[in-house]
Design a protein around this motif. Structure first.
Motif, PDB file in Angstrom:
ATOM      1  N   ALA A  84     -73.792 -83.627  16.453  1.00  0.00           N
ATOM      2  CA  ALA A  84     -73.470 -84.749  15.563  1.00  0.00           C
ATOM      3  C   ALA A  84     -73.380 -86.053  16.338  1.00  0.00           C
ATOM      4  O   ALA A  84     -73.807 -87.118  15.847  1.00  0.00           O
ATOM      5  CB  ALA A  84     -72.147 -84.468  14.840  1.00  0.00           C
ATOM      6  N   GLU A  85     -72.868 -85.981  17.560  1.00  0.00           N
ATOM      7  CA  GLU A  85     -72.774 -87.194  18.382  1.00  0.00           C
ATOM      8  C   GLU A  85     -74.151 -87.712  18.757  1.00  0.00           C
ATOM      9  O   GLU A  85     -74.430 -88.929  18.717  1.00  0.00           O
ATOM     10  CB  GLU A  85     -71.957 -86.892  19.634  1.00  0.00           C
ATOM     11  N   ALA A  86     -75.053 -86.758  19.108  1.00  0.00           N
ATOM     12  CA  ALA A  86     -76.412 -87.172  19.478  1.00  0.00           C
ATOM     13  C   ALA A  86     -77.136 -87.787  18.293  1.00  0.00           C
ATOM     14  O   ALA A  86     -77.836 -88.821  18.406  1.00  0.00           O
ATOM     15  CB  ALA A  86     -77.194 -85.966  20.010  1.00  0.00           C
ATOM     16  N   GLN A  87     -76.975 -87.179  17.130  1.00  0.00           N
ATOM     17  CA  GLN A  87     -77.605 -87.704  15.928  1.00  0.00           C
ATOM     18  C   GLN A  87     -77.065 -89.093  15.579  1.00  0.00           C
ATOM     19  O   GLN A  87     -77.819 -89.987  15.170  1.00  0.00           O
ATOM     20  CB  GLN A  87     -77.364 -86.750  14.747  1.00  0.00           C
ATOM     21  N   PHE A  88     -75.772 -89.253  15.742  1.00  0.00           N
ATOM     22  CA  PHE A  88     -75.160 -90.548  15.422  1.00  0.00           C
ATOM     23  C   PHE A  88     -75.673 -91.642  16.348  1.00  0.00           C
ATOM     24  O   PHE A  88     -76.026 -92.752  15.910  1.00  0.00           O
ATOM     25  CB  PHE A  88     -73.643 -90.422  15.523  1.00  0.00           C
ATOM     26  N   LYS A  89     -75.786 -91.354  17.637  1.00  0.00           N
ATOM     27  CA  LYS A  89     -76.274 -92.361  18.582  1.00  0.00           C
ATOM     28  C   LYS A  89     -77.737 -92.696  18.329  1.00  0.00           C
ATOM     29  O   LYS A  89     -78.164 -93.861  18.430  1.00  0.00           O
ATOM     30  CB  LYS A  89     -76.073 -91.859  20.012  1.00  0.00           C
ATOM     31  N   ARG A  90     -78.536 -91.680  17.987  1.00  0.00           N
ATOM     32  CA  ARG A  90     -79.960 -91.918  17.710  1.00  0.00           C
ATOM     33  C   ARG A  90     -80.127 -92.775  16.456  1.00  0.00           C
ATOM     34  O   ARG A  90     -80.910 -93.738  16.428  1.00  0.00           O
ATOM     35  CB  ARG A  90     -80.689 -90.580  17.537  1.00  0.00           C
ATOM     36  N   THR A  91     -79.367 -92.436  15.429  1.00  0.00           N
ATOM     37  CA  THR A  91     -79.443 -93.196  14.181  1.00  0.00           C
ATOM     38  C   THR A  91     -78.959 -94.624  14.388  1.00  0.00           C
ATOM     39  O   THR A  91     -79.508 -95.592  13.825  1.00  0.00           O
ATOM     40  CB  THR A  91     -78.601 -92.512  13.094  1.00  0.00           C
ATOM     41  N   GLN A  92     -77.953 -94.779  15.250  1.00  0.00           N
ATOM     42  CA  GLN A  92     -77.401 -96.106  15.518  1.00  0.00           C
ATOM     43  C   GLN A  92     -78.448 -97.007  16.163  1.00  0.00           C
ATOM     44  O   GLN A  92     -78.596 -98.203  15.809  1.00  0.00           O
ATOM     45  CB  GLN A  92     -76.165 -95.961  16.406  1.00  0.00           C
ATOM     46  N   SER A  93     -79.232 -96.433  17.104  1.00  0.00           N
ATOM     47  CA  SER A  93     -80.264 -97.234  17.775  1.00  0.00           C
ATOM     48  C   SER A  93     -81.430 -97.558  16.834  1.00  0.00           C
ATOM     49  O   SER A  93     -81.985 -98.671  16.853  1.00  0.00           O
ATOM     50  CB  SER A  93     -80.783 -96.496  19.009  1.00  0.00           C
ATOM     51  N   LEU A  94     -81.787 -96.605  15.961  1.00  0.00           N
ATOM     52  CA  LEU A  94     -82.890 -96.844  15.020  1.00  0.00           C
ATOM     53  C   LEU A  94     -82.481 -97.822  13.928  1.00  0.00           C
ATOM     54  O   LEU A  94     -83.301 -98.624  13.460  1.00  0.00           O
ATOM     55  CB  LEU A  94     -83.345 -95.516  14.396  1.00  0.00           C
ATOM     56  N   THR A  95     -81.246 -97.762  13.531  1.00  0.00           N
ATOM     57  CA  THR A  95     -80.764 -98.704  12.515  1.00  0.00           C
ATOM     58  C   THR A  95     -80.784-100.126  13.059  1.00  0.00           C
ATOM     59  O   THR A  95     -81.105-101.096  12.350  1.00  0.00           O
ATOM     60  CB  THR A  95     -79.349 -98.323  12.060  1.00  0.00           C
ATOM     61  N   GLY A  96     -80.506-100.261  14.341  1.00  0.00           N
ATOM     62  CA  GLY A  96     -80.521-101.592  14.952  1.00  0.00           C
ATOM     63  C   GLY A  96     -81.910-102.203  14.978  1.00  0.00           C
ATOM     64  O   GLY A  96     -82.070-103.433  14.913  1.00  0.00           O
TER      65      GLY A  96
END
Length: 368
Positions: A99-111
């Motif tokens: 879940a942490e990895a998914q959250f960080k990946r989504t955070q970078s793509l959202t940016g």
């Protein structure tokens, strides 16, 4: 020869009596009460968990130290529960890592504008839920570990242990089944009940010593004698009194504490306690044999300088140093008849034989 001279020749000689000066010395009044010893600390040993008793580690009636192993509850169910809790923790950690990895990946793509903000919120929620799952799984591991430690029942205090009250193989119910008990032995307490009159006297003595009877017992010293006359008395001090009189009996329970390094004193033993009832004062003492009675008052016979006998009413006090304390009626300078009271009466003349009384009667030295 005249009749009067003949009568004078026939008159019997004055009776011989033994007289002595009263003993005058510093004394402290004392009272006696019956009481019983109780352990300072006593505990009923119970289990904190359910399970079947697997092992008993002590011998009935032995001395134990705090932390000594006493019983073992069957550990297998709790080992299994701990292993399962640890497994659940591993699953929760793995889920959290993903879940942490998914959250960080989504955070970078959202940016970069590739993914929407709502997707980021979903991943954040999954990440936070994973953290909560790990915390819950860790708590479950801690609880399982704690329950496993509870399978080893140890002594909660120093003292002498009782017999085991349950045999190996029986089911033990948590917080219910009493396995055994332990009582402390050194120091040990002695409880006894004091009536209202004596209580007021002890409280006054404690206040004169600058203390309070309820707080530390006023520091009054006491002596306890057991039923075994060959056992010397034990010395201790008052250290507590209850905060009110019992409505039914009009007495107050008082406690004295005694050092007991050899464990001679045991909980439940009866004893006779002697307690100081006054501060030191100058007392006048005579043997009990010197005290007579005249109707409803106590008297002593005093021989005057001319050999005549008179009586003096006295008020008696307690027994001390083998003598009877005279509260009032004597100053200590009188010649008191201590032997031959049956041969005298007030007004007659006697032949006194003066003896000196020891400072302490032999009867006391013999323990009487």
């Amino acid at each position: 020869m005249t009749a009067s001279s003949a009568l004078a020749q026939e008159a019997p000689p004055p009776p011989t009596v033994t007289v002595a000066k009263p003993v005058v010395r510093d004394v402290i009044d004392s009272d006696e009460f019956i009481g019983r010893f109780q352990a300072v600390d006593q505990v009923s040993v119970r289990s904190r968990i359910d399970g079947y008793l697997d092992t008993v580690h002590f011998k009935d009636g032995t001395l134990v130290k705090k932390g000594d192993p006493l019983f073992t509850i069957d550990q297998r169910p709790y080992i299994t529960a701990l292993a399962q809790a640890k497994s659940n923790l591993e699953v929760a950690n793995t889920t959290l890592t993903y879940a942490e990895a998914q959250f960080k990946r989504t955070q970078s793509l959202t940016g970069s504008g590739t993914l929407s903000v709502s997707t980021l919120d979903d991943q954040r929620r999954a990440f936070l839920a994973g953290q909560a799952s790990v915390a819950g799984a860790q708590a479950a591991v801690d609880a399982a570990q704690l329950n496993l430690t509870y399978t080893q029942i140890t002594a909660p205090q120093d003292g002498r242990i009782d017999r085991r009250l349950i045999s190996v193989g029986n089911l033990v119910n948590a917080n219910d089944t009493i396995l055994t008990s332990i009582v402390s032995l050194d120091p040990i307490d002695f409880y006894f009940d004091v009536d209202e009159r004596n209580l007021l006297s002890y409280a006054k003595t404690a206040r004169e010593n600058g203390k309070d009877l309820q707080e530390g017992g006023g520091g009054l010293e006491v002596t306890v004698t057991l039923t075994d006359s060959n056992q010397p008395p034990f010395k201790g001090k008052l250290d507590f009194a209850e905060n009110r009189l019992d409505d039914a009996t009009g007495t107050m329970r008082v406690r004295a504490r005694f050092d007991n390094p050899k464990f001679i004193l045991q909980p439940g033993l009866f004893g006779r306690v002697e307690i100081a009832a006054s501060n030191t004062y100058k007392g006048v003492l005579v043997p009990d044999e010197a005290v007579g009675s005249d109707q409803n008052e106590r008297i002593v016979y005093v021989v005057n300088a001319d050999g005549s006998v008179t009586t003096k009413p006295v008020r008696l006090g307690p027994k001390n140093y083998g003598y009877r304390v005279i509260r009032s009626g004597l100053t200590g300078d009188e010649s008191v008849v201590i032997n031959g009271l049956m041969r005298i009466r007030p007004g007659i003349k006697v032949k006194p034989e003066l003896v000196e009384l020891p400072q302490e009667a032999k009867a006391t030295e013999a323990g009487q």
